[in-house]
Design a protein around this motif. Structure first.
Motif, PDB file in Angstrom:
ATOM      1  N   LEU A  54       0.790  -1.104   0.017  1.00 51.70           N
ATOM      2  CA  LEU A  54       0.035   0.158  -0.033  1.00 51.70           C
ATOM      3  C   LEU A  54       0.946   1.182  -0.038  1.00 51.70           C
ATOM      4  N   ARG A  55       0.457   2.232  -0.748  1.00 47.97           N
ATOM      5  CA  ARG A  55       1.111   3.562  -0.762  1.00 47.97           C
ATOM      6  C   ARG A  55       0.101   4.609  -0.486  1.00 47.97           C
ATOM      7  N   SER A  56       0.660   5.505   0.377  1.00 40.30           N
ATOM      8  CA  SER A  56      -0.209   6.975   0.542  1.00 40.30           C
ATOM      9  C   SER A  56       0.265   7.856  -0.513  1.00 40.30           C
ATOM     10  N   PRO A  57      -0.536   9.054  -0.470  1.00 35.21           N
ATOM     11  CA  PRO A  57       0.066   9.909  -1.337  1.00 35.21           C
ATOM     12  C   PRO A  57       1.491  10.393  -1.007  1.00 35.21           C
ATOM     13  N   GLU A  58       1.963  10.203   0.284  1.00 29.92           N
ATOM     14  CA  GLU A  58       3.504  10.744   0.463  1.00 29.92           C
ATOM     15  C   GLU A  58       4.358   9.487   0.260  1.00 29.92           C
ATOM     16  N   ARG A  59       3.986   8.006   0.772  1.00 26.35           N
ATOM     17  CA  ARG A  59       5.138   7.116   0.635  1.00 26.35           C
ATOM     18  C   ARG A  59       4.403   5.758   0.595  1.00 26.35           C
ATOM     19  N   ILE A  60       5.206   4.511   0.676  1.00 26.24           N
ATOM     20  CA  ILE A  60       4.814   3.409   1.057  1.00 26.24           C
ATOM     21  C   ILE A  60       4.577   3.171   2.332  1.00 26.24           C
ATOM     22  N   VAL A  61       3.325   2.611   2.838  1.00 23.75           N
ATOM     23  CA  VAL A  61       2.863   2.414   4.162  1.00 23.75           C
ATOM     24  C   VAL A  61       3.092   0.978   4.547  1.00 23.75           C
ATOM     25  N   GLY A  62       3.400   0.109   3.670  1.00 27.62           N
ATOM     26  CA  GLY A  62       3.279  -1.225   3.875  1.00 27.62           C
ATOM     27  C   GLY A  62       3.454  -2.039   2.665  1.00 27.62           C
ATOM     28  N   TRP A  63       4.251  -3.612   3.292  1.00 25.09           N
ATOM     29  CA  TRP A  63       4.292  -4.487   1.967  1.00 25.09           C
ATOM     30  C   TRP A  63       4.271  -5.657   2.711  1.00 25.09           C
ATOM     31  N   GLY A  81       3.638  -5.199   9.908  1.00 24.56           N
ATOM     32  CA  GLY A  81       4.219  -4.884   8.484  1.00 24.56           C
ATOM     33  C   GLY A  81       3.593  -3.658   7.577  1.00 24.56           C
ATOM     34  N   TYR A  82       2.597  -3.007   8.587  1.00 25.12           N
ATOM     35  CA  TYR A  82       2.158  -1.718   7.802  1.00 25.12           C
ATOM     36  C   TYR A  82       2.209  -0.865   8.833  1.00 25.12           C
ATOM     37  N   LEU A  83       2.195   0.448   8.510  1.00 23.25           N
ATOM     38  CA  LEU A  83       2.378   1.714   9.384  1.00 23.25           C
ATOM     39  C   LEU A  83       1.088   2.467   9.860  1.00 23.25           C
ATOM     40  N   ALA A  84       0.515   2.435  10.940  1.00 25.01           N
ATOM     41  CA  ALA A  84      -0.683   3.410  11.366  1.00 25.01           C
ATOM     42  C   ALA A  84      -0.117   4.687  11.403  1.00 25.01           C
ATOM     43  N   GLY A  85      -1.110   5.635  11.206  1.00 26.62           N
ATOM     44  CA  GLY A  85      -1.094   6.977  11.153  1.00 26.62           C
ATOM     45  C   GLY A  85      -2.101   7.625  10.595  1.00 26.62           C
ATOM     46  N   PHE A  86      -1.972   9.011  10.472  1.00 31.65           N
ATOM     47  CA  PHE A  86      -3.127   9.904   9.788  1.00 31.65           C
ATOM     48  C   PHE A  86      -3.249   9.306   8.326  1.00 31.65           C
ATOM     49  N   ILE A  87      -4.478   9.283   7.848  1.00 30.83           N
ATOM     50  CA  ILE A  87      -4.849   9.024   6.695  1.00 30.83           C
ATOM     51  C   ILE A  87      -5.205  10.187   5.695  1.00 30.83           C
ATOM     52  N   ALA A  89      -6.537  12.651   2.907  1.00 30.20           N
ATOM     53  CA  ALA A  89      -7.390  12.497   1.555  1.00 30.20           C
ATOM     54  C   ALA A  89      -6.362  12.630   0.425  1.00 30.20           C
ATOM     55  N   GLY A  90      -6.835  12.149  -0.721  1.00 28.05           N
ATOM     56  CA  GLY A  90      -6.070  12.096  -1.864  1.00 28.05           C
ATOM     57  C   GLY A  90      -6.045  10.871  -2.452  1.00 28.05           C
ATOM     58  N   GLU A  91      -4.912  10.784  -3.559  1.00 27.33           N
ATOM     59  CA  GLU A  91      -5.150   9.472  -4.443  1.00 27.33           C
ATOM     60  C   GLU A  91      -4.007   8.433  -3.514  1.00 27.33           C
ATOM     61  N   TRP A  92      -4.655   7.396  -3.283  1.00 32.62           N
ATOM     62  CA  TRP A  92      -3.930   6.165  -2.700  1.00 32.62           C
ATOM     63  C   TRP A  92      -3.611   4.975  -3.666  1.00 32.62           C
ATOM     64  N   TYR A  93      -2.449   4.212  -3.423  1.00 31.13           N
ATOM     65  CA  TYR A  93      -2.542   3.312  -4.491  1.00 31.13           C
ATOM     66  C   TYR A  93      -2.258   2.038  -3.847  1.00 31.13           C
ATOM     67  N   VAL A  94      -3.146   0.870  -4.181  1.00 33.01           N
ATOM     68  CA  VAL A  94      -2.621  -0.464  -3.958  1.00 33.01           C
ATOM     69  C   VAL A  94      -1.469  -0.878  -4.767  1.00 33.01           C
ATOM     70  N   LEU A  95      -0.199  -1.450  -4.082  1.00 32.13           N
ATOM     71  CA  LEU A  95       0.910  -1.925  -4.865  1.00 32.13           C
ATOM     72  C   LEU A  95       0.625  -3.437  -5.064  1.00 32.13           C
ATOM     73  N   LEU A  96       0.895  -3.536  -6.510  1.00 28.25           N
ATOM     74  CA  LEU A  96       1.109  -5.138  -6.697  1.00 28.25           C
ATOM     75  C   LEU A  96       2.408  -5.329  -7.431  1.00 28.25           C
ATOM     76  N   GLY A  97       3.095  -6.556  -6.825  1.00 29.34           N
ATOM     77  CA  GLY A  97       4.343  -6.927  -7.370  1.00 29.34           C
ATOM     78  C   GLY A  97       4.011  -7.943  -8.212  1.00 29.34           C
ATOM     79  N   ALA A  98       4.184  -7.802  -9.463  1.00 27.02           N
ATOM     80  CA  ALA A  98       3.991  -9.133 -10.383  1.00 27.02           C
ATOM     81  C   ALA A  98       5.461  -9.946 -10.392  1.00 27.02           C
ATOM     82  N   TYR A  99       5.542 -10.831  -9.533  1.00 31.07           N
ATOM     83  CA  TYR A  99       6.567 -11.648  -9.221  1.00 31.07           C
ATOM     84  C   TYR A  99       6.630 -12.784 -10.304  1.00 31.07           C
ATOM     85  N   ARG A 100       5.691 -13.557 -10.479  1.00 31.71           N
ATOM     86  CA  ARG A 100       5.565 -14.485 -11.594  1.00 31.71           C
ATOM     87  C   ARG A 100       4.192 -14.390 -12.119  1.00 31.71           C
TER      88      ARG A 100
END
Length: 429
Positions: A54-63, A81-87, A89-100
Motif C-alpha cells: 500500500l502507498r499513501s500520497p506521500e510514501r509506501i506504508v506497508g508491504w 508490516g504496515y504503518l499506522a498513522g494519519f490517513i 485525503a487524496g490518491e492512494w495506491y494498492v501496490l501489486l508486485g508481479a513476481y510470477r
C-alpha cells in the motif's frame, strides 16, 4: 453507527509485466480512520505469484509480499508490516508486485473498505504497571492480557519511567496503545497520558512544584489525571489547584478509597465544576481481583486512535464499569450524551433517556446536583426515561451490586454527567 465506503478494483496483469511493480489508484475522501484491503487472483496451478502492499500520497506504508491475503491500516492500529498513522485525503495506491505471471496473464481482484470516523464506545484501561517499574508484566504479556479481556485500548503508566513507551512504538493490530507515565512522589500520584516522555522530574513535594511539573506535561499535550486521591497509603497531598484534566475516582477493585473519591467528585459537580471522572485497574501482576480492565473505562471516541480517545476523555465522554462485560449505562437528552451539555428552554419539556445493559438485579441510582433523585432495582435491562428538571445542573447514573459470596456491595457502573444549561432570554436552541 459505522460508515463504510466499499470499492472493488480489477487489474489484468500481462505476462510481459512480470517482475514489475504496478500501482492501482483509489481515492480517499473525508475523515477516514481505517483502510482495509483484501485481494485474490487465480493461483490453482501455482504459477502466478502476485505480491501486495500500500502507498499513501506521500510514501509506501506497508508491504506484505505474498504472505497475506488481506491487511489494514488505521490511525493507531495496523496489520504487522504496515504503518499506522494519519490517513490523508487524496490518491492512494494498492501496490501489486508481479513476481510470477503465467503466459496467459493473471487477473487480480481487489476489495477495499474505507471506514469513516464515527462515534462509538470503546473499552480500555488507563492505569497499569509492568517490568519497567514494579510490575511483573512484560509489554507483550500486558497486551495479550488486554486482548484476552476484550479491551480496545490500554495506557502504559509505569512509575516515573518512559522506557515502556519506547517498547510500544509499533502499532498493534487489535489495541490502541496509549503512552503514559505515573508521576509517583511521596506526596501523591498522577498519570500523564498521551505523550512518549511527558515527565522530566518526578521529585514533586510541594504544591508549587506540582503546578510547575504538571503544567510542563500539559504544555507537551499530556492528559493529566490525579490518581486514587484518597488512598490512605498514597493520597494526593498537593492540593487540587494544580493543572489536571481528570480525577481517578475508581482505582482497582471497589473499595472505600473509591467511595471517598466519588463523594468528593459529587461535591465538585454540585459546586458547578465540570470535572471528568475516570478509572484504572492499577494492575501490577496476575491477581484474582486486580486485573486489566477492572474497572473498565468506556470512552465514546470518534475514531480508533489515542488522539480521539484522549479528546473524548477531556470532554467527559466516559462511563466506568466494574468489568469488561458487565453493567453499562448510557444517557442522553436529545442529541446530548454523556459529557455533553444539553441546552434547555424552561418553557419546553425534555426527557432523560437511560439505556441499561447487563444490570439485572443491580440497584440503579439517578443523581443530580440535588442529590439522589431516583432509585430502583433493575429487573431487566432496557431503556428508561425521566422528565428533565431544567433547573438542575447535571444528571448522572450509578449502579451497585451485592456480591453474595463476598458479602460485599460494590459499585457496578458509574457515568459522567450530562450537564444542563438553561437557554438565556432571547437566545434560541
Amino acid at each position: 453507527m459505522e460508515i463504510i465506503s466499499k470499492l472493488s478494483l480489477n487489474r489484468w496483469i500481462a505476462n510481459e509485466e512480470e517482475k514489475t511493480y504496478i500501482e492501482v489508484p483509489f481515492a480517499v475522501e473525508g475523515q477516514i480512520e481505517r483502510i482495509e484491503v483484501e485481494y485474490t487472483y487465480e493461483r490453482s496451478d501455482g504459477t502466478a505469484v502476485i505480491d501486495i502492499g500500500l502507498r499513501s500520497p506521500e510514501r509506501i506504508v506497508g508491504w506484505s509480499g505474498g504472505a497475506r491475503n488481506s491487511f489494514f491500516v488505521g490511525l493507531d492500529k495496523a496489520t504487522p508490516g504496515y504503518l499506522a498513522g494519519f490517513i490523508p485525503a487524496g490518491e492512494w495506491y494498492v501496490l501489486l508486485g508481479a513476481y510470477r505471471v503465467p503466459e496467459g496473464g493473471c487477473r487480480v481482484q481487489i476489495n477495499l473498505k474505507l471506514v469513516h470516523n464515527h462515534p462509538r464506545w470503546m473499552k480500555g484501561d488507563l492505569h497499569m504497571h509492568g517490568v519497567h517499574s514494579d510490575g511483573s508484566y512484560s509489554i507483550a504479556d500486558a497486551i495479550q492480557s488486554g486482548k484476552d479481556r476484550g479491551l480496545e485500548f490500554m495506557a502504559f503508566t509505569d512509575h516515573n519511567n518512559a522506557s515502556q513507551n519506547l517498547s510500544t512504538l509499533a502499532a498493534d493490530d487489535q489495541l490502541v496503545l496509549i503512552p503514559g507515565v505515573e508521576l509517583t512522589s511521596y506526596k501523591g500520584h498522577a498519570n500523564l497520558l498521551g505523550q512518549l516522555d511527558a515527565l522530566d522530574d518526578f521529585r514533586v513535594l510541594t504544591p508549587e512544584h506540582a503546578t510547575t511539573t504538571l503544567q510542563r506535561a500539559v504544555d507537551k499535550g499530556a492528559l493529566v489525571s490525579l490518581n486514587h486521591p484518597f488512598d490512605p497509603d498514597c493520597p494526593w497531598e498537593l492540593g487540587f489547584d494544580v493543572p489536571y484534566d481528570a480525577i481517578e475516582v475508581w482505582n482497582g477493585p471497589w473499595r472505600p478509597l473509591n467511595e471517598a473519591a466519588v463523594r468528593w467528585w459529587q461535591e465538585q459537580l454540585v459546586s458547578g465544576r465540570k470535572l471528568v471522572a475516570i478509572g484504572g485497574s492499577d494492575t501490577h501482576r496476575p491477581d484474582p481481583y486486580v486485573a486489566h480492565g477492572t474497572p473498565t473505562t468506556y470512552v465514546r471516541a470518534k475514531a480508533e486512535s489515542k488522539e480521539e480517545i484522549l479528546r473524548a476523555i477531556r470532554q467527559g465522554r466516559v462511563v466506568l464499569s466494574f468489568n469488561t462485560d458487565e453493567t453499562f449505562i448510557d444517557l442522553s437528552i436529545g442529541k446530548a450524551g454523556v459529557g455533553d451539555t444539553a441546552i434547555v428552554d424552561k418553557e419546553k419539556e425534555y426527557e432523560l433517556v437511560v439505556k441499561i445493559n447487563g444490570a439485572a438485579g443491580d440497584k440503579v441510582q439517578l443523581w443530580s446536583d440535588r442529590g439522589l433523585e431516583q432509585e430502583w432495582i433493575v429487573a431487566n435491562e432496557g431503556i428508561y426515561s425521566f422528565p428533565v428538571e431544567v433547573d438542575r445542573l447535571f444528571y448522572r447514573m450509578e449502579s451497585s451490586r451485592h456480591l453474595t459470596d463476598l458479602d460485599l456491595t460494590i459499585t457496578s457502573c458509574l457515568t459522567n454527567p450530562i450537564y444542563i444549561q438553561r437557554l438565556t432570554v432571547g437566545a434560541s436552541v
